[in-house]
Design an enzyme around this catalytic site. Structure first.
Site, mmCIF file in Angstrom:
data_model
loop_
_atom_site.group_PDB
_atom_site.id
_atom_site.type_symbol
_atom_site.label_atom_id
_atom_site.label_comp_id
_atom_site.label_asym_id
_atom_site.label_seq_id
_atom_site.Cartn_x
_atom_site.Cartn_y
_atom_site.Cartn_z
ATOM 1 N N ASP A 168 0.876 -1.184 0.000
ATOM 2 C CA ASP A 168 0.000 0.000 0.000
ATOM 3 C C ASP A 168 0.912 1.232 0.000
ATOM 4 O O ASP A 168 2.127 1.115 0.157
ATOM 5 C CB ASP A 168 -0.879 -0.023 1.270
ATOM 6 C CG ASP A 168 -1.769 1.214 1.394
ATOM 7 O OD1 ASP A 168 -2.437 1.555 0.408
ATOM 8 O OD2 ASP A 168 -1.773 1.853 2.453
ATOM 9 N N SER A 169 0.296 2.399 -0.104
ATOM 10 C CA SER A 169 1.076 3.637 -0.024
ATOM 11 C C SER A 169 1.582 3.884 1.399
ATOM 12 O O SER A 169 2.501 4.680 1.601
ATOM 13 C CB SER A 169 0.208 4.823 -0.451
ATOM 14 O OG SER A 169 -0.866 4.970 0.461
ATOM 15 N N GLY A 208 -3.384 8.984 -3.653
ATOM 16 C CA GLY A 208 -4.690 9.442 -4.132
ATOM 17 C C GLY A 208 -4.684 10.659 -5.045
ATOM 18 O O GLY A 208 -5.360 10.664 -6.073
ATOM 19 N N CYS A 231 -4.211 -1.528 -1.935
ATOM 20 C CA CYS A 231 -4.399 -0.092 -2.118
ATOM 21 C C CYS A 231 -5.341 0.071 -3.302
ATOM 22 O O CYS A 231 -5.024 -0.381 -4.413
ATOM 23 C CB CYS A 231 -3.055 0.570 -2.410
ATOM 24 S SG CYS A 231 -3.186 2.307 -2.854
ATOM 25 N N THR A 241 -6.147 2.774 -4.897
ATOM 26 C CA THR A 241 -5.624 3.694 -5.913
ATOM 27 C C THR A 241 -4.639 2.961 -6.829
ATOM 28 O O THR A 241 -4.704 3.082 -8.059
ATOM 29 C CB THR A 241 -4.941 4.904 -5.245
ATOM 30 O OG1 THR A 241 -5.758 5.368 -4.166
ATOM 31 C CG2 THR A 241 -4.730 6.030 -6.232
ATOM 32 N N GLU A 259 -2.263 8.685 8.206
ATOM 33 C CA GLU A 259 -0.793 8.686 8.138
ATOM 34 C C GLU A 259 -0.175 9.551 9.242
ATOM 35 O O GLU A 259 0.958 9.328 9.635
ATOM 36 C CB GLU A 259 -0.319 9.140 6.745
ATOM 37 C CG GLU A 259 -0.653 8.150 5.635
ATOM 38 C CD GLU A 259 0.131 6.831 5.696
ATOM 39 O OE1 GLU A 259 1.314 6.835 6.071
ATOM 40 O OE2 GLU A 259 -0.471 5.777 5.376
ATOM 41 N N CYS A 277 -11.081 2.678 0.183
ATOM 42 C CA CYS A 277 -9.679 3.041 0.423
ATOM 43 C C CYS A 277 -9.288 2.260 1.670
ATOM 44 O O CYS A 277 -10.020 2.284 2.672
ATOM 45 C CB CYS A 277 -9.533 4.537 0.665
ATOM 46 S SG CYS A 277 -7.874 4.991 1.253
ATOM 47 N N THR A 278 -8.162 1.573 1.592
ATOM 48 C CA THR A 278 -7.815 0.671 2.700
ATOM 49 C C THR A 278 -7.415 1.420 3.975
ATOM 50 O O THR A 278 -7.318 0.810 5.036
ATOM 51 C CB THR A 278 -6.699 -0.304 2.278
ATOM 52 O OG1 THR A 278 -5.600 0.449 1.748
ATOM 53 C CG2 THR A 278 -7.218 -1.284 1.243
ATOM 54 N N HIS A 279 -7.201 2.723 3.876
ATOM 55 C CA HIS A 279 -6.958 3.510 5.093
ATOM 56 C C HIS A 279 -8.245 3.737 5.899
ATOM 57 O O HIS A 279 -8.197 3.961 7.102
ATOM 58 C CB HIS A 279 -6.393 4.897 4.751
ATOM 59 C CG HIS A 279 -4.933 4.925 4.397
ATOM 60 N ND1 HIS A 279 -4.437 4.407 3.230
ATOM 61 C CD2 HIS A 279 -3.870 5.422 5.078
ATOM 62 C CE1 HIS A 279 -3.124 4.601 3.196
ATOM 63 N NE2 HIS A 279 -2.755 5.211 4.301
HETATM 64 N N1 DGL Z 1 -4.840 2.983 0.931
HETATM 65 C C1 DGL Z 1 -4.820 3.673 -0.331
HETATM 66 C C2 DGL Z 1 -6.085 3.315 -1.125
HETATM 67 O O1 DGL Z 1 -6.728 2.313 -0.802
HETATM 68 C C3 DGL Z 1 -4.612 5.125 -0.040
HETATM 69 C C4 DGL Z 1 -4.071 5.894 -1.106
HETATM 70 C C5 DGL Z 1 -3.296 7.134 -0.788
HETATM 71 O O2 DGL Z 1 -2.121 7.005 -0.467
HETATM 72 O O3 DGL Z 1 -3.848 8.211 -1.010
HETATM 73 O O4 DGL Z 1 -6.430 3.948 -2.081
#
Ligand code: DGL
Length: 272
Positions: A11-12, A44, A75, A77, A155, A187-189
């Site tokens: 992921d990011s 994103g 992720c 995105t 984050e 979004c996984t966050h």
């Molecule tokens: N967890 C990422 C997703 O599911 C976040 C992307 C980001 O870094 O903006 O899209």
């Protein structure tokens, strides 16, 4: 390929840990290598071409340096930007989060009125409209909404507080008035912000994340190709960050739990 090679998840930043948690809970014997690209988050707002390049770089790194037997793009995105190309170009099975999340939302919704929230990149890509059209055979058209700013809270290690609440109220207003019964966290966050999101949309709306369904898909695919690890052992977990490693371990441990007591560093070559 050996059964004892690890599963790679990326992921990011911290978001993919929500998926890693589900994978580890479902498949405790599997070794897992988690990569958070915290040096280059957030994905994103970035152009999808740039995110696609990042996804290819990380996939190559996890396959070449860690010999992963299967890759999870945890992720949305990155999955929206690169899953199709990665699937044809990388030599291991690859699983994204968009189709599993979509399926989970379709299964949960009683009236077929579903909203999806995600990053600007994910929402603008149209990936969720396509996934719902495919998986519901055209019956469900989701309301999709970008929520810029949510990822940054996670984050920063903040999943509550007044500023977040104000932002959530502003961003989610169209969902409150849309009469949906299901909200897919695309979004996984976002599962880390579930309390704040739930407070705004109300308890009648079921929040769905892609994590569990993605973990089931990992299990199904490994089983199909006979690459599940031996059941008797406890899986090893490695966490890698491209950014500040002590920050990654500190916040990661708070979000994920004690297994994330330390993280390893991976620095991208400055020319990349
Ligand atoms: N967890 C990422 C997703 O599911 C976040 C992307 C980001 O870094 O903006 O899209």
């Amino acid at each position: 390929m050996s059964n004892e090679k690890p599963i790679g998840i990326f992921d990011s930043g911290f978001g993919g840990l929500t998926v890693a948690r589900a994978v580890m809970d479902l498949l405790p014997s599997e070794d897992v290598v988690y990569f958070g690209d915290t040096a280059r988050y957030p994905y994103g707002p970035k152009p999808l071409d740039e995110v696609r390049e990042f996804a290819f770089q990380i996939a190559e790194y996890l396959i070449d340096e860690h010999e992963v037997k299967l890759l999870v793009v945890a992720c949305n995105t990155a999955a929206a930007a690169a899953l199709d190309e990665l699937s044809t170009e990388v030599p291991v099975p690859i699983i994204g989060v968009i189709a599993p999340g979509t399926q989970a939302a379709i299964d949960v919704s009683e009236i077929g009125r579903i909203a999806v929230i995600g990053t600007v990149g994910t929402i603008n890509s149209g990936a969720y409209e396509r996934a719902f059209s495919d998986l519901s055979k055209g019956e469900i058209q989701p309301l999709t909404l970008a929520c810029p700013g949510f990822v940054e809270f996670v984050e920063k290690g903040e999943s509550s507080g007044e500023q977040l609440q104000v932002l959530a109220e502003r961003l989610l207003a169209p969902i409150v008035s849309a009469n949906v019964d299901t909200l897919l966290l695309g979004c996984t966050h976002y599962p880390y912000l579930a309390r704040a999101i739930g407070q705004v949309v109300g308890s009648d709306v079921v929040l769905v994340s892609s994590a569990d369904e993605t973990a089931f898909e990992v299990s199904r695919q490994l089983n199909e190709i006979d690459l599940l690890a031996e059941k008797e052992k406890e899986g090893k977990r490695v966490f890698i960050s491209s950014g500040d490693v002590s920050w990654f371990a500190e916040v990661g441990q708070r979000l994920f739990g004690p297994e994330l007591a330390s993280a390893q560093a991976h620095e991208w070559n400055p020319s990349t």
